[in-house]
Design an enzyme around this catalytic site. Sequence first.
Site, PDB file in Angstrom:
ATOM      1  N   CYS A 113       0.809  -1.220   0.000  1.00 22.34           N
ATOM      2  CA  CYS A 113       0.000   0.000   0.000  1.00 22.34           C
ATOM      3  C   CYS A 113       0.839   1.265   0.000  1.00 22.34           C
ATOM      4  CB  CYS A 113      -0.942  -0.031   1.188  1.00 22.34           C
ATOM      5  SG  CYS A 113      -1.840  -1.573   1.216  1.00 22.34           S
ATOM      6  N   HIS A 162      -2.394   8.193   5.873  1.00 16.21           N
ATOM      7  CA  HIS A 162      -2.607   6.832   5.363  1.00 16.21           C
ATOM      8  C   HIS A 162      -4.039   6.436   5.736  1.00 16.21           C
ATOM      9  CE1 HIS A 162      -1.710   2.937   3.859  1.00 16.21           C
ATOM     10  NE2 HIS A 162      -1.867   2.346   5.017  1.00 16.21           N
ATOM     11  N   GLU A 175      -0.849   5.797  13.582  1.00 17.43           N
ATOM     12  CA  GLU A 175      -0.503   6.935  12.728  1.00 17.43           C
ATOM     13  C   GLU A 175      -0.583   8.244  13.516  1.00 17.43           C
ATOM     14  OE1 GLU A 175      -2.565   7.145   8.991  1.00 17.43           O
ATOM     15  OE2 GLU A 175      -1.281   8.780   8.295  1.00 17.43           O
ATOM     16  N   LYS A 232      -9.198   8.230   1.955  1.00 14.44           N
ATOM     17  CA  LYS A 232      -9.652   6.844   1.749  1.00 14.44           C
ATOM     18  C   LYS A 232     -11.123   6.698   2.137  1.00 14.44           C
ATOM     19  CE  LYS A 232      -5.357   4.169   2.051  1.00 14.44           C
ATOM     20  NZ  LYS A 232      -4.290   5.089   2.486  1.00 14.44           N
ATOM     21  N   HIS A 252      -9.479   2.207  -0.417  1.00 17.11           N
ATOM     22  CA  HIS A 252      -8.066   1.852  -0.366  1.00 17.11           C
ATOM     23  C   HIS A 252      -7.696   1.048  -1.604  1.00 17.11           C
ATOM     24  CE1 HIS A 252      -4.130   1.092   0.835  1.00 17.11           C
ATOM     25  NE2 HIS A 252      -4.293   0.534   2.022  1.00 17.11           N
ATOM     26  N   PHE A 287       1.564  -2.743   4.572  1.00 13.88           N
ATOM     27  CA  PHE A 287       1.794  -4.069   5.152  1.00 13.88           C
ATOM     28  C   PHE A 287       3.246  -4.450   4.840  1.00 13.88           C
ATOM     29  CE2 PHE A 287      -2.600  -6.371   5.394  1.00 13.88           C
ATOM     30  CZ  PHE A 287      -2.874  -5.654   6.543  1.00 13.88           C
TER      31      PHE A 287
END
Lengths: 397, 91
Positions: A159, A291, A302, A320, A325, A384
């Site tokens: 991502c 993110h 975050e 998002k 996403h 990830f």
Amino acid sequence: MRQVAVTGLGVISPIGLNCSEFENSLRQGISGIAPIRSVPCDGLKFSNAGEVRGFDPLCWMDARQASQVDRSAQMAIAAAAQAVQSSGITFDPLRSAVVTGCSVGGQPTEDAVYRQLYEEKKTRFEPLTIPRIMGNAAASWISMKFGIQGPCFNVSTACASAGHAIGQAFWMIRNGVADAAVAGGTEAPITFSLLRGWEAMRVVSPDTCRPFSKDRRGMILAEGAAFLVLEEMQAARARGALIAAEVCGFGMSADATHLTLPSSTGAALAIRLALEDAGMRPEEVGYINAHGTGTAANDPAEVRAIRSVFAAPPPVSSTKSMHGHALGASPALEALATVLALRGGFLPPTANFNEPDPECDVDAVPNRARELNVRAALSNSFAFGGLNAVLAFRACS
Amino acid sequence: MEQGCENDLVSRVIQVIAKSQHLEPGAIKPESTFVELGIDSLDGLQILFALEEEFEVNIPDDAGKEFDSIAKASEGIRQLMEAKQAAASGA
């Protein structure tokens, strides 16, 4: 030191098939998250995603080419063509680059041929199966479309893919390796097998994506592509290009801790490195495009990362919540949203926000875009595998 | 009798977790917590998958979040199996 201008913008997304539609959705807080139509979801624990609706590849390529190209690369070609067109650039072939971010490659093709092989027991594949599936297909098609013969490659870092891609393109131009680049990302991950895979991760929301909201229940998968044209600043000014913003910093790091559980330390390191690379003080940053996946684990980590860098964090929103996403393409969609925010004097909202969470203590710009001119902004991407990419942008007046 | 079934279920849960995590079954006690066993969130996902396969149930995401010890995992599986049997006999 050479500076890098953003002179071209293009997008194919669940909230717009071009930049003006995309910007309008960001300003209106319109979400593209809806029931999945392209594949049957019977028996899945979730049924919503950010699908691209109404995309016609034949607006961007002829039928012969369209038949040779997976959906992931079709969307990329379209978004890159928009970006090049809006930039008005003529590429110097040997001094130009293409860098794409794509994590899972031609999944729609892969899913279809595996079905033919294992279910329909077919023994013969369509001959272009392999080049349709390859992760660098979009990069190659874009280089061919525009005759770009310099550095051309794809980055696959889940991502954060397109964040790393735009960062590499920015560094190549700043360092004199290239003078211009088409950089961005694409992803078409809405196939039944990948949906099953994400279901097993237990991170997909059964309803919608509510980043930083106390009642958030997970991420929402999406597809799409976004591309930027980057140019050396003086060359862009000399040809009278419209400059949307300046890319001025890039930071990357690895958590080196856990495959899926994000570390605020690794994220904070990437943020600090991006600021340092940009020569930017934290207090200059007026907006952070997070993110912000909307999962239980990401959002508090975050916010901890942001708070460890910023004594008084600026507004932090997650787009998002609107475009979903799109894995490797997400950082490109979000870099575009950040550039549009700087250019247009507004902060995109975090849509679907219901209730503040003490663990996510930031101004998330809930539900309504805010008219505000900011001079600098960051775009965060944390993948990830613990791979982090942060881009820094400045407004151009 | 009921106590015996209960013990049987707990020992099956222990067997499944031991196999999934490459642990000695003897190292896992009915009162063990996942934290004590060094099981993190990603291991937890693999355990949910292994339990679903072993007991032929679907563990909803919200229920799965509660599985943080042998006792809670066993109780969660017992409830899901009961619900499944009730649904089957009702049908």
